[in-house]
Design a protein around this motif. Structure first.
Motif, mmCIF file in Angstrom:
data_model
loop_
_atom_site.group_PDB
_atom_site.id
_atom_site.type_symbol
_atom_site.label_atom_id
_atom_site.label_comp_id
_atom_site.label_asym_id
_atom_site.label_seq_id
_atom_site.Cartn_x
_atom_site.Cartn_y
_atom_site.Cartn_z
ATOM 1 N N LEU A 68 31.995 13.560 0.900
ATOM 2 C CA LEU A 68 33.198 14.284 0.475
ATOM 3 C C LEU A 68 34.285 14.245 1.547
ATOM 4 O O LEU A 68 35.453 13.988 1.245
ATOM 5 N N PHE A 69 33.897 14.497 2.805
ATOM 6 C CA PHE A 69 34.878 14.429 3.885
ATOM 7 C C PHE A 69 35.440 13.020 4.020
ATOM 8 O O PHE A 69 36.636 12.839 4.267
ATOM 9 N N GLY A 70 34.591 12.026 3.867
ATOM 10 C CA GLY A 70 35.054 10.637 3.943
ATOM 11 C C GLY A 70 36.068 10.320 2.864
ATOM 12 O O GLY A 70 37.058 9.634 3.108
ATOM 13 N N LEU A 71 35.829 10.813 1.652
ATOM 14 C CA LEU A 71 36.776 10.576 0.566
ATOM 15 C C LEU A 71 38.078 11.333 0.793
ATOM 16 O O LEU A 71 39.158 10.831 0.481
ATOM 17 N N LEU A 72 37.983 12.549 1.340
ATOM 18 C CA LEU A 72 39.195 13.330 1.618
ATOM 19 C C LEU A 72 40.023 12.712 2.733
ATOM 20 O O LEU A 72 41.252 12.776 2.715
ATOM 21 N N LEU A 73 39.349 12.138 3.731
ATOM 22 C CA LEU A 73 40.050 11.576 4.880
ATOM 23 C C LEU A 73 40.386 10.099 4.710
ATOM 24 O O LEU A 73 40.931 9.490 5.629
ATOM 25 N N ASP A 74 40.060 9.527 3.555
ATOM 26 C CA ASP A 74 40.329 8.110 3.325
ATOM 27 C C ASP A 74 41.828 7.860 3.414
ATOM 28 O O ASP A 74 42.638 8.584 2.838
ATOM 29 N N ASP A 75 42.168 6.804 4.150
ATOM 30 C CA ASP A 75 43.585 6.493 4.342
ATOM 31 C C ASP A 75 44.118 5.519 3.302
ATOM 32 O O ASP A 75 45.223 5.012 3.435
ATOM 33 N N GLY A 76 43.364 5.250 2.255
ATOM 34 C CA GLY A 76 43.833 4.362 1.197
ATOM 35 C C GLY A 76 43.761 2.904 1.572
ATOM 36 O O GLY A 76 44.415 2.079 0.954
ATOM 37 N N GLY A 77 42.957 2.559 2.580
ATOM 38 C CA GLY A 77 42.878 1.180 3.035
ATOM 39 C C GLY A 77 42.026 0.286 2.162
ATOM 40 O O GLY A 77 42.164 -0.924 2.184
ATOM 41 N N ALA A 78 41.148 0.857 1.369
ATOM 42 C CA ALA A 78 40.235 0.049 0.564
ATOM 43 C C ALA A 78 40.517 0.277 -0.915
ATOM 44 O O ALA A 78 40.869 1.372 -1.327
ATOM 45 N N PRO A 79 40.353 -0.770 -1.732
ATOM 46 C CA PRO A 79 40.478 -0.581 -3.184
ATOM 47 C C PRO A 79 39.389 0.376 -3.680
ATOM 48 O O PRO A 79 38.377 0.579 -3.015
ATOM 49 N N ASP A 80 39.600 0.949 -4.860
ATOM 50 C CA ASP A 80 38.688 1.977 -5.363
ATOM 51 C C ASP A 80 37.253 1.488 -5.497
ATOM 52 O O ASP A 80 36.321 2.204 -5.136
ATOM 53 N N ASP A 81 37.055 0.272 -6.022
ATOM 54 C CA ASP A 81 35.682 -0.210 -6.191
ATOM 55 C C ASP A 81 35.013 -0.473 -4.839
ATOM 56 O O ASP A 81 33.829 -0.212 -4.669
ATOM 57 N N LEU A 82 35.750 -0.960 -3.877
ATOM 58 C CA LEU A 82 35.204 -1.183 -2.547
ATOM 59 C C LEU A 82 34.940 0.142 -1.839
ATOM 60 O O LEU A 82 33.954 0.284 -1.109
#
Length: 167
Positions: free
Chosen positions: A114-128
């Motif tokens: 959950l923290f990883g998804l919240l802190l994701d900087d949008g660098g990877a496409p959704d499936d990746l």
């Protein structure tokens, strides 16, 4: 001197007292998230040092980095090191809690996810991104497995010492 009153060093074979579930989960999440982010920053800084040439302005460097395709080697190294950090986080969580390691480890992996998804900087496409999250969960649980095995070995050594006759 009774066997329990001695120092509890590495070779003592006496298990430490179990820690709280909250402490185990927060420690594991902190190791996973902070370690992964720190490694990512370090690898990116080393990559910038590698591609930057003397005399480049900041604007030229930003333009070059934004237009350059991602390096496979860079992504691979960052993924492998991030996976190792996740294994270490799961190991630390299991070693702290020392009971119900799988349940607490799954809670920690879910919280880290959950923290990883919240802190994701949008660098990877959704499936990746979903693949990264699934791999992170699996790596944390692998670390929990190693930590639980270590806990059982220490408990077995302590039982063996307690059952040994004193002369």
């Amino acid at each position: 001197m009774p066997p329990d009153s001695g120092p509890r060093g590495k070779g003592a074979g006496v298990p430490d007292a179990p820690g709280s579930v909250l402490r185990a989960v927060l420690t594991g999440v902190s190791i996973d998230i902070c370690g992964s982010k720190l490694l990512g920053c370090l690898i990116f800084a080393l990559y910038i040092q590698h591609v930057a040439t003397p005399g480049m302005t900041n604007e030229q460097l930003v333009d070059m980095l934004s237009s350059a395709p991602p390096s496979f080697a860079l992504v691979f190294v960052e993924s492998v090191l991030g996976a190792l950090v996740s294994v270490a986080a799961g190991f630390a969580c299991a070693r702290i809690v020392q009971r119900e390691e799988w349940r607490v480890g799954a809670m920690m992996a879910f919280a880290a996810m959950l923290f990883g998804l919240l802190l994701d900087d949008g660098g990877a496409p959704d499936d990746l991104l979903l693949l990264y999250v699934a791999c992170d969960f699996a790596c944390v649980m692998l670390g929990v497995k190693f930590g639980a095995e270590r806990n059982r070995r220490i408990e077995a050594m302590a039982r063996g010492q307690a059952d040994a006759p004193t002369s």
